[in-house]
Scaffold this motif. Structure first.
Motif, PDB file in Angstrom:
ATOM      1  N   GLY A 101       0.782  -1.223   0.000  1.00 29.22           N
ATOM      2  CA  GLY A 101       0.000   0.000   0.000  1.00 29.22           C
ATOM      3  C   GLY A 101       0.812   1.270   0.000  1.00 29.22           C
ATOM      4  O   GLY A 101       0.518   2.210  -0.754  1.00 29.22           O
ATOM      5  N   LEU A 102       1.844   1.345   0.831  1.00 28.23           N
ATOM      6  CA  LEU A 102       2.628   2.568   0.912  1.00 28.23           C
ATOM      7  C   LEU A 102       3.337   2.857  -0.408  1.00 28.23           C
ATOM      8  O   LEU A 102       3.463   4.019  -0.820  1.00 28.23           O
ATOM      9  CB  LEU A 102       3.645   2.484   2.053  1.00 28.23           C
ATOM     10  CG  LEU A 102       4.463   3.757   2.294  1.00 28.23           C
ATOM     11  CD1 LEU A 102       3.543   4.947   2.602  1.00 28.23           C
ATOM     12  CD2 LEU A 102       5.459   3.553   3.429  1.00 28.23           C
ATOM     13  N   LYS A 105       0.626   4.373  -2.700  1.00 28.89           N
ATOM     14  CA  LYS A 105       0.226   5.721  -2.294  1.00 28.89           C
ATOM     15  C   LYS A 105       1.352   6.718  -2.550  1.00 28.89           C
ATOM     16  O   LYS A 105       1.100   7.850  -2.978  1.00 28.89           O
ATOM     17  CB  LYS A 105      -0.165   5.734  -0.810  1.00 28.89           C
ATOM     18  CG  LYS A 105      -0.811   7.053  -0.398  1.00 28.89           C
ATOM     19  CD  LYS A 105      -1.413   6.988   0.982  1.00 28.89           C
ATOM     20  CE  LYS A 105      -2.143   8.319   1.280  1.00 28.89           C
ATOM     21  NZ  LYS A 105      -2.703   8.348   2.647  1.00 28.89           N
ATOM     22  N   TYR A 109       0.394   9.852  -5.000  1.00 30.90           N
ATOM     23  CA  TYR A 109       0.195  11.079  -4.233  1.00 30.90           C
ATOM     24  C   TYR A 109       1.510  11.859  -4.151  1.00 30.90           C
ATOM     25  O   TYR A 109       2.582  11.339  -4.480  1.00 30.90           O
ATOM     26  CB  TYR A 109      -0.306  10.757  -2.826  1.00 30.90           C
ATOM     27  CG  TYR A 109      -1.744  10.299  -2.780  1.00 30.90           C
ATOM     28  CD1 TYR A 109      -2.773  11.158  -2.402  1.00 30.90           C
ATOM     29  CD2 TYR A 109      -2.097   8.985  -3.118  1.00 30.90           C
ATOM     30  CE1 TYR A 109      -4.100  10.733  -2.359  1.00 30.90           C
ATOM     31  CE2 TYR A 109      -3.412   8.557  -3.086  1.00 30.90           C
ATOM     32  CZ  TYR A 109      -4.403   9.427  -2.704  1.00 30.90           C
ATOM     33  OH  TYR A 109      -5.706   9.004  -2.673  1.00 30.90           O
ATOM     34  N   TYR A 111       3.939  12.578  -2.306  1.00 26.27           N
ATOM     35  CA  TYR A 111       4.891  12.273  -1.238  1.00 26.27           C
ATOM     36  C   TYR A 111       6.297  12.729  -1.617  1.00 26.27           C
ATOM     37  O   TYR A 111       6.711  12.595  -2.766  1.00 26.27           O
ATOM     38  CB  TYR A 111       4.934  10.762  -0.974  1.00 26.27           C
ATOM     39  CG  TYR A 111       3.935  10.266   0.032  1.00 26.27           C
ATOM     40  CD1 TYR A 111       4.344   9.831   1.291  1.00 26.27           C
ATOM     41  CD2 TYR A 111       2.575  10.234  -0.262  1.00 26.27           C
ATOM     42  CE1 TYR A 111       3.420   9.362   2.210  1.00 26.27           C
ATOM     43  CE2 TYR A 111       1.648   9.774   0.655  1.00 26.27           C
ATOM     44  CZ  TYR A 111       2.078   9.334   1.892  1.00 26.27           C
ATOM     45  OH  TYR A 111       1.166   8.877   2.805  1.00 26.27           O
ATOM     46  N   HIS A 181      -0.471  15.600   0.401  1.00 22.23           N
ATOM     47  CA  HIS A 181      -0.897  14.253   0.005  1.00 22.23           C
ATOM     48  C   HIS A 181      -2.073  14.286  -0.964  1.00 22.23           C
ATOM     49  O   HIS A 181      -3.053  13.566  -0.798  1.00 22.23           O
ATOM     50  CB  HIS A 181      -1.222  13.390   1.229  1.00 22.23           C
ATOM     51  CG  HIS A 181      -0.041  13.177   2.120  1.00 22.23           C
ATOM     52  ND1 HIS A 181       1.169  12.742   1.659  1.00 22.23           N
ATOM     53  CD2 HIS A 181       0.139  13.374   3.446  1.00 22.23           C
ATOM     54  CE1 HIS A 181       2.033  12.655   2.648  1.00 22.23           C
ATOM     55  NE2 HIS A 181       1.433  13.047   3.743  1.00 22.23           N
ATOM     56  N   TRP A 273      -5.873  -0.883   6.023  1.00 24.78           N
ATOM     57  CA  TRP A 273      -5.039   0.224   5.527  1.00 24.78           C
ATOM     58  C   TRP A 273      -5.660   0.859   4.292  1.00 24.78           C
ATOM     59  O   TRP A 273      -5.813   2.081   4.223  1.00 24.78           O
ATOM     60  CB  TRP A 273      -3.631  -0.314   5.206  1.00 24.78           C
ATOM     61  CG  TRP A 273      -2.616   0.771   5.009  1.00 24.78           C
ATOM     62  CD1 TRP A 273      -1.788   1.304   5.955  1.00 24.78           C
ATOM     63  CD2 TRP A 273      -2.316   1.457   3.780  1.00 24.78           C
ATOM     64  NE1 TRP A 273      -0.997   2.281   5.393  1.00 24.78           N
ATOM     65  CE2 TRP A 273      -1.294   2.394   4.060  1.00 24.78           C
ATOM     66  CE3 TRP A 273      -2.807   1.374   2.484  1.00 24.78           C
ATOM     67  CZ2 TRP A 273      -0.761   3.233   3.092  1.00 24.78           C
ATOM     68  CZ3 TRP A 273      -2.280   2.219   1.512  1.00 24.78           C
ATOM     69  CH2 TRP A 273      -1.266   3.134   1.810  1.00 24.78           C
ATOM     70  N   ASN A 276      -8.683   3.014   4.888  1.00 25.33           N
ATOM     71  CA  ASN A 276      -8.417   4.278   5.574  1.00 25.33           C
ATOM     72  C   ASN A 276      -7.573   5.251   4.762  1.00 25.33           C
ATOM     73  O   ASN A 276      -7.532   6.440   5.084  1.00 25.33           O
ATOM     74  CB  ASN A 276      -7.705   4.006   6.913  1.00 25.33           C
ATOM     75  CG  ASN A 276      -8.596   3.296   7.910  1.00 25.33           C
ATOM     76  OD1 ASN A 276      -9.815   3.444   7.862  1.00 25.33           O
ATOM     77  ND2 ASN A 276      -8.008   2.517   8.807  1.00 25.33           N
ATOM     78  N   GLN A 277      -6.900   4.766   3.736  1.00 25.21           N
ATOM     79  CA  GLN A 277      -5.899   5.597   3.065  1.00 25.21           C
ATOM     80  C   GLN A 277      -6.295   6.070   1.669  1.00 25.21           C
ATOM     81  O   GLN A 277      -5.757   7.068   1.194  1.00 25.21           O
ATOM     82  CB  GLN A 277      -4.577   4.818   2.960  1.00 25.21           C
ATOM     83  CG  GLN A 277      -3.930   4.481   4.290  1.00 25.21           C
ATOM     84  CD  GLN A 277      -3.329   5.690   4.964  1.00 25.21           C
ATOM     85  OE1 GLN A 277      -2.890   6.630   4.316  1.00 25.21           O
ATOM     86  NE2 GLN A 277      -3.312   5.693   6.291  1.00 25.21           N
ATOM     87  N   MET A 278      -7.175   5.378   0.981  1.00 25.66           N
ATOM     88  CA  MET A 278      -7.457   5.694  -0.411  1.00 25.66           C
ATOM     89  C   MET A 278      -8.945   5.564  -0.729  1.00 25.66           C
ATOM     90  O   MET A 278      -9.627   4.728  -0.139  1.00 25.66           O
ATOM     91  CB  MET A 278      -6.686   4.738  -1.345  1.00 25.66           C
ATOM     92  CG  MET A 278      -5.194   4.812  -1.259  1.00 25.66           C
ATOM     93  SD  MET A 278      -4.462   3.595  -2.393  1.00 25.66           S
ATOM     94  CE  MET A 278      -2.728   3.755  -1.980  1.00 25.66           C
TER      95      MET A 278
END
Length: 305
Positions: A101-102, A105, A109, A111, A181, A273, A276-278
């Motif tokens: 996932g990280l 993302k 995004y 980052y 983000h 994850w 909550n993140q995407m």
């Protein structure tokens, strides 16, 4: 913004077959978003797509590193974004497929990362000489938020959070807060899901199949090359558990059960994850109508300017 399809989900959920099906229909090229598939000779344990499964769909970010190389989320961000530009320039659709996932993302995004390679070697040595308890205590002094967020046994992340502060005098929490983000692509994110009991059964079957295909021999081959269990690629589920077997503290069957357990636990964390993140379009892999609906949504999204 460039259009990018993202397909995520845990092992054994059916990502590979769906990704090939969609790539054929969308004229897409696939970028692997898996943190282990980038390494050569890490094939069975990582569930790497087989050549015959690709059906002539171009795949990127697979087998690009030697087994003992290191690979970070910042490295993936750079390479994946380059691939997105190249694929888009060919008027094909980039499709990122994976479960890390990280990595995904960080790619889609805005980052930004501080590079560990620029750090003073003395600083790295000083941090690596500290035990985990000392690292946590130090992090609590300068960045209580990250000290709370990072598991006390996750030595790599503890060191990295401290290293960011040592290098920049800015805490990781402040660095994260300073970034908006926001997505830098027009990304359509698909999440593959199914009944949890069925998924866990499929995960168990997948692990058994990996063992039948020669996972233990793959591990032995890597060790014979000079790879060890402290190397980056050996930290993946399906690989790290075998340390206990070679240390003679677990039997082969016990290791296999550990891989199954860790894979199920990881699948559960992945769903939490991603939720909550995407913003994700979830597709039930057991429901043909759900997949049909997904394809209609993709057609609409693809036609939008």
């Amino acid at each position: 913004m460039k259009k990018v399809v993202v397909l995520v989900g845990p092992t054994a959920v059916g990502k590979t077959s769906l990704s090939i099906e969609l790539a054929k229909e969308l004229n897409a090229e696939i970028i692997s978003g898996d943190s282990i598939q980038v390494f050569r000779d890490f094939s069975i344990g990582s569930g790497k797509v087989k050549r015959e499964e690709m059906l002539d769909i171009p795949h990127h970010c697979i087998d690009i590193l030697a087994p003992k190389d290191k690979f970070s989320v910042a490295d993936f961000q750079k390479i994946a974004r380059e691939k997105i530009d190249e694929i888009s320039a060919r008027n094909h659709l980039p499709m990122i497929v994976g479960g890390t996932g990280l990595y995904i993302k960080a790619c889609i995004y805005d980052y930004e990362f501080s590079t560990q390679e620029e750090a003073d070697e003395e600083i790295i040595k000083k941090l690596e000489a500290m035990n985990n308890e000392e690292l946590v205590m130090e992090l609590q002094k300068i960045d209580p938020e990250q000290a709370q967020a990072i598991h006390p046994n996750n030595r790599k992340r503890l060191i990295r959070a401290l290293l960011i502060y040592e290098m920049t005098a800015i805490t990781k929490s402040d660095q994260i807060a300073s970034q908006e983000h926001k997505p830098i692509y027009d990304a359509f994110i698909i999440g593959c899901t199914m009944d949890r009991a069925t998924l866990y059964e499929r995960i168990n079957e997948r692990v058994d199949m990996m063992v039948e295909e020669g996972l233990l021999d793959e591990i032995k081959g890597l060790l014979a090359q000079g790879v060890n269990f402290d190397d980056h690629a050996m930290q993946g589920i399906g690989y790290r558990e075998w340390r206990a077997y070679f240390d003679k503290t677990m039997t082969k069957d016990e290791v296999i059960e550990e891989i199954k357990k860790h894979s199920r636990q990881f699948a559960k964390r992945q769903y939490t994850w991603f939720n909550n993140q995407m913003p994700i379009h979830w597709v039930d892999m057991q429901e043909p109508d759900s997949i049909k609906q997904l394809k209609k949504m993709l057609e609409t999204w693809r036609s939008e300017q």
